[in-house]
Design a protein around this motif. Structure first.
Motif, PDB file in Angstrom:
ATOM      1  N   GLY A 228     159.887  33.784  50.046  1.00 34.42           N
ATOM      2  CA  GLY A 228     159.967  35.192  50.430  1.00 34.42           C
ATOM      3  C   GLY A 228     158.666  35.684  51.042  1.00 34.42           C
ATOM      4  O   GLY A 228     158.663  36.439  52.023  1.00 34.42           O
ATOM      5  N   ALA A 229     157.543  35.241  50.491  1.00 34.97           N
ATOM      6  CA  ALA A 229     156.243  35.642  51.034  1.00 34.97           C
ATOM      7  C   ALA A 229     156.026  35.068  52.427  1.00 34.97           C
ATOM      8  O   ALA A 229     155.534  35.750  53.334  1.00 34.97           O
ATOM      9  CB  ALA A 229     155.123  35.189  50.094  1.00 34.97           C
ATOM     10  N   GLY A 230     156.403  33.800  52.603  1.00 36.77           N
ATOM     11  CA  GLY A 230     156.255  33.169  53.912  1.00 36.77           C
ATOM     12  C   GLY A 230     157.116  33.831  54.969  1.00 36.77           C
ATOM     13  O   GLY A 230     156.715  33.966  56.130  1.00 36.77           O
ATOM     14  N   TYR A 231     158.301  34.260  54.572  1.00 32.75           N
ATOM     15  CA  TYR A 231     159.225  34.935  55.492  1.00 32.75           C
ATOM     16  C   TYR A 231     158.647  36.274  55.946  1.00 32.75           C
ATOM     17  O   TYR A 231     158.578  36.572  57.139  1.00 32.75           O
ATOM     18  CB  TYR A 231     160.564  35.148  54.774  1.00 32.75           C
ATOM     19  CG  TYR A 231     161.688  35.674  55.636  1.00 32.75           C
ATOM     20  CD1 TYR A 231     162.727  34.836  56.029  1.00 32.75           C
ATOM     21  CD2 TYR A 231     161.748  37.010  56.033  1.00 32.75           C
ATOM     22  CE1 TYR A 231     163.779  35.312  56.803  1.00 32.75           C
ATOM     23  CE2 TYR A 231     162.786  37.494  56.810  1.00 32.75           C
ATOM     24  CZ  TYR A 231     163.805  36.640  57.184  1.00 32.75           C
ATOM     25  OH  TYR A 231     164.834  37.118  57.956  1.00 32.75           O
ATOM     26  N   ILE A 232     158.209  37.094  54.982  1.00 34.51           N
ATOM     27  CA  ILE A 232     157.651  38.403  55.321  1.00 34.51           C
ATOM     28  C   ILE A 232     156.358  38.241  56.124  1.00 34.51           C
ATOM     29  O   ILE A 232     156.105  38.981  57.079  1.00 34.51           O
ATOM     30  CB  ILE A 232     157.387  39.227  54.051  1.00 34.51           C
ATOM     31  CG1 ILE A 232     158.693  39.494  53.309  1.00 34.51           C
ATOM     32  CG2 ILE A 232     156.710  40.554  54.393  1.00 34.51           C
ATOM     33  CD1 ILE A 232     158.502  40.083  51.933  1.00 34.51           C
ATOM     34  N   ALA A 233     155.540  37.250  55.755  1.00 34.00           N
ATOM     35  CA  ALA A 233     154.300  37.007  56.485  1.00 34.00           C
ATOM     36  C   ALA A 233     154.589  36.670  57.939  1.00 34.00           C
ATOM     37  O   ALA A 233     153.863  37.098  58.852  1.00 34.00           O
ATOM     38  CB  ALA A 233     153.514  35.878  55.824  1.00 34.00           C
ATOM     39  N   THR A 234     155.657  35.924  58.179  1.00 37.40           N
ATOM     40  CA  THR A 234     156.035  35.583  59.545  1.00 37.40           C
ATOM     41  C   THR A 234     156.444  36.825  60.325  1.00 37.40           C
ATOM     42  O   THR A 234     156.087  36.990  61.496  1.00 37.40           O
ATOM     43  CB  THR A 234     157.192  34.571  59.548  1.00 37.40           C
ATOM     44  OG1 THR A 234     156.802  33.415  58.789  1.00 37.40           O
ATOM     45  CG2 THR A 234     157.534  34.139  60.966  1.00 37.40           C
ATOM     46  N   GLN A 235     157.206  37.712  59.690  1.00 38.69           N
ATOM     47  CA  GLN A 235     157.595  38.956  60.361  1.00 38.69           C
ATOM     48  C   GLN A 235     156.368  39.785  60.742  1.00 38.69           C
ATOM     49  O   GLN A 235     156.263  40.295  61.866  1.00 38.69           O
ATOM     50  CB  GLN A 235     158.512  39.772  59.451  1.00 38.69           C
ATOM     51  CG  GLN A 235     159.892  39.169  59.245  1.00 38.69           C
ATOM     52  CD  GLN A 235     160.746  40.010  58.328  1.00 38.69           C
ATOM     53  OE1 GLN A 235     160.331  40.357  57.228  1.00 38.69           O
ATOM     54  NE2 GLN A 235     161.946  40.350  58.776  1.00 38.69           N
ATOM     55  N   ILE A 236     155.433  39.919  59.812  1.00 39.56           N
ATOM     56  CA  ILE A 236     154.210  40.684  60.083  1.00 39.56           C
ATOM     57  C   ILE A 236     153.390  39.993  61.174  1.00 39.56           C
ATOM     58  O   ILE A 236     152.850  40.634  62.076  1.00 39.56           O
ATOM     59  CB  ILE A 236     153.383  40.844  58.797  1.00 39.56           C
ATOM     60  CG1 ILE A 236     154.142  41.705  57.781  1.00 39.56           C
ATOM     61  CG2 ILE A 236     152.014  41.442  59.093  1.00 39.56           C
ATOM     62  CD1 ILE A 236     153.520  41.740  56.399  1.00 39.56           C
ATOM     63  N   ASN A 237     153.307  38.673  61.096  1.00 39.95           N
ATOM     64  CA  ASN A 237     152.548  37.901  62.078  1.00 39.95           C
ATOM     65  C   ASN A 237     153.114  38.099  63.487  1.00 39.95           C
ATOM     66  O   ASN A 237     152.362  38.271  64.451  1.00 39.95           O
ATOM     67  CB  ASN A 237     152.584  36.413  61.697  1.00 39.95           C
ATOM     68  CG  ASN A 237     151.760  35.561  62.629  1.00 39.95           C
ATOM     69  OD1 ASN A 237     150.578  35.772  62.818  1.00 39.95           O
ATOM     70  ND2 ASN A 237     152.408  34.566  63.231  1.00 39.95           N
ATOM     71  N   ARG A 238     154.424  38.103  63.610  1.00 39.29           N
ATOM     72  CA  ARG A 238     155.044  38.294  64.916  1.00 39.29           C
ATOM     73  C   ARG A 238     154.721  39.687  65.458  1.00 39.29           C
ATOM     74  O   ARG A 238     154.459  39.858  66.655  1.00 39.29           O
ATOM     75  CB  ARG A 238     156.566  38.125  64.813  1.00 39.29           C
ATOM     76  CG  ARG A 238     157.014  36.695  64.568  1.00 39.29           C
ATOM     77  CD  ARG A 238     158.522  36.605  64.449  1.00 39.29           C
ATOM     78  NE  ARG A 238     158.980  35.242  64.207  1.00 39.29           N
ATOM     79  CZ  ARG A 238     160.252  34.906  64.041  1.00 39.29           C
ATOM     80  NH1 ARG A 238     161.205  35.834  64.094  1.00 39.29           N
ATOM     81  NH2 ARG A 238     160.599  33.639  63.829  1.00 39.29           N
TER      82      ARG A 238
END
Length: 244
Positions: A228-238
């Motif tokens: 879940g953290a990796g998923y949200i981090a990817t959204q923020i990163n994009r």
């Protein structure tokens, strides 16, 4: 392998005259879900959210897991599973020799790296080596979803401050997220882990510390939820890459 086209590919083919408007209309009318009886696969998730369906492998029967992997692989050209066992990996490897498995994060995947550009930078930080399995789950999730740079560190503050997003993984008292929240001007995703002695209550102590942090810019996911953290981090990163 008969990989299905995504929405952009369909529209591009219509534009180039490679397929008819009627064929494109037929494609878009396809049901967004594959009903398999024991599972309902969201085949249009990537169209809506930019992220394909992911398999939570833990507890899945072999007779269910194999067809699910087969269907997603045929549709997307790759597949990603979390919390997989060694047995599940060995079973799937007989069918897909190219499948990869990480015994630390328990992630298995067939990855098509050619279609991934890789963008941005995410920092994944741990409080100790016991937290590495959850941290690796977060890092490998972000890498699979297309984040270019993943730093697994804590000592190099300069690299952490350069990231578009920081993932803080910690058990025990869970203080790491508050420390990082006071050092960076980017969002911090706090991941409590179940590492600790009796009073840590399998991660509840770290969870309570993180959601009660007085540091700003911290959001907390569930205990041991590296995915879940990796998923949200990817959204923020994009989003960070778009702004730049």
């Amino acid at each position: 392998m008969n990989k299905e086209m995504d929405m952009r590919e369909v529209l591009e083919k219509v534009k180039q005259g490679e397929i008819s408007v009627e064929d494109a209309e037929h494609y878009f009318r396809k049901a967004p879900f594959d009903e398999m009886g024991y599972a309902k696969l969201d085949m249009h998730r990537q169209i809506r959210s930019g992220f394909p369906e992911v398999i939570f492998c833990s507890g899945k029967a072999d007779a269910h897991l194999v067809p699910i992997v087969k269907r997603l692989y045929e549709a997307n050209g790759e597949v990603f599973g979390t919390r997989a066992s060694e047995h599940q990996y060995q079973m799937l490897k007989e069918i897909y020799p190219q499948i990869q498995y990480d015994p630390i994060s328990h992630i298995l995947k067939i990855e098509n790296k050619e279609k991934k550009e890789g963008v941005g930078l995410i920092a994944v930080c741990t409080a100790g080596t016991a937290d590495i399995p959850v941290a690796e789950e977060a890092a490998q999730t972000a890498e699979y979803f297309g984040a270019k740079g993943i730093h697994r560190l804590f000592a190099r503050l300069d690299a952490i401050q350069d990231a578009n997003c920081v993932v803080a993984v910690a058990g025990m008292e869970g203080a790491l997220a508050s420390v990082l929240g006071g050092l960076v001007n980017k969002p911090v995703i706090a991941v409590p882990t179940s590492v600790g002695y009796g009073a840590s209550m399998n991660g509840i102590s770290a969870l309570l510390t993180m959601i009660n942090s007085c540091a700003n810019g911290i959001a907390t996911v569930n205990i041991d939820n590296g995915y879940g953290a990796g998923y949200i981090a990817t959204q923020i990163n994009r989003m960070g890459v778009k702004e730049k």
